[in-house]
Write an enzyme that holds these catalytic residues in place. Structure first.
Site, PDB file in Angstrom:
ATOM      1  N   HIS A  58      16.993  59.633  45.169  1.00  0.00           N
ATOM      2  CA  HIS A  58      17.214  60.962  44.600  1.00  0.00           C
ATOM      3  C   HIS A  58      18.302  60.877  43.531  1.00  0.00           C
ATOM      4  CE1 HIS A  58      14.687  62.641  47.701  1.00  0.00           C
ATOM      5  NE2 HIS A  58      15.437  62.078  48.624  1.00  0.00           N
ATOM      6  N   GLU A 143      11.244  61.650  54.645  1.00  0.00           N
ATOM      7  CA  GLU A 143      11.443  60.870  55.878  1.00  0.00           C
ATOM      8  C   GLU A 143      10.732  61.522  57.058  1.00  0.00           C
ATOM      9  OE1 GLU A 143      15.523  59.824  56.667  1.00  0.00           O
ATOM     10  OE2 GLU A 143      15.773  59.027  54.642  1.00  0.00           O
TER      11      GLU A 143
END
Length: 182
Positions: A58, A143
């Site tokens: 990110h 995730e």
């Protein structure tokens, strides 16, 4: 009794510009560093383009640098040309994603973070023991998506808060295990 503010409190609201010092090193866990290195290594060995399913980190600056080297970021393996070198994200991928990549003949490097891989292994083990997995996190996080994709949908539930636990349609005697991810 009200006391007069000390100098530090006055400085906190000062309109003067402040200098911010950032600690170094900062930013990436070992799993993310490993995933970035996997993309760089694949580009070095195989040349561009190398396809990466989902943003490897990110951080726009890092993604831009990898794109400049020849990485192509996609959200779905169907966007990747058959047989292409493909990197799977550090966040982990659902078993169906890996099966689809295999079916398309993609040359896959799974850059899953070792800690995420451990969670995938644990949920599979708990499921094999007959437990229903309660995964604490946000349903749209990569995730969580990768972890839930390790089990049949009826074997794992995502819970974000106490209300979502209370709303689960599980019989009271259901053996459960919980794990927090995000």
């Amino acid at each position: 009794m009200i006391s007069a503010p000390d100098d530090r409190e006055d400085q906190a609201f000062s309109p003067e510009p402040r200098r911010v010092l950032l600690a170094n090193p900062r930013g990436f866990c070992a799993g993310v560093r490993r995933a970035i290195a996997a993309v760089e290594d694949a580009l070095h060995v195989h040349g561009a383009p190398v396809y990466v399913r989902h943003a490897i980190v990110h951080n726009r600056r890092v993604l831009k640098q990898l794109e400049e080297l020849g990485a192509v970021f996609v959200e779905d393996v169907s966007e990747i040309p058959q047989g292409a070198v493909t990197i799977l994200s550090a966040h982990g991928s659902a078993a169906a994603v890996k099966a689809q990549a295999d079916k398309r003949g993609l040359r896959v490097v799974d850059a899953i973070c070792p800690l995420v891989a451990k969670i995938h292994s644990e949920v599979a083990q708990w499921n094999s023991q007959g437990r229903h997995v309660l995964l604490v996190g946000h349903a749209d996080h990569p995730e969580i998506i990768g972890t839930t994709g390790q089990l049949p949908p009826d074997a794992i539930s995502i819970v974000a808060d106490l209300a979502s636990v209370s709303a689960l349609p599980l019989p009271d005697e259901t053996p459960v295990v919980s794990h927090g991810v995000v």
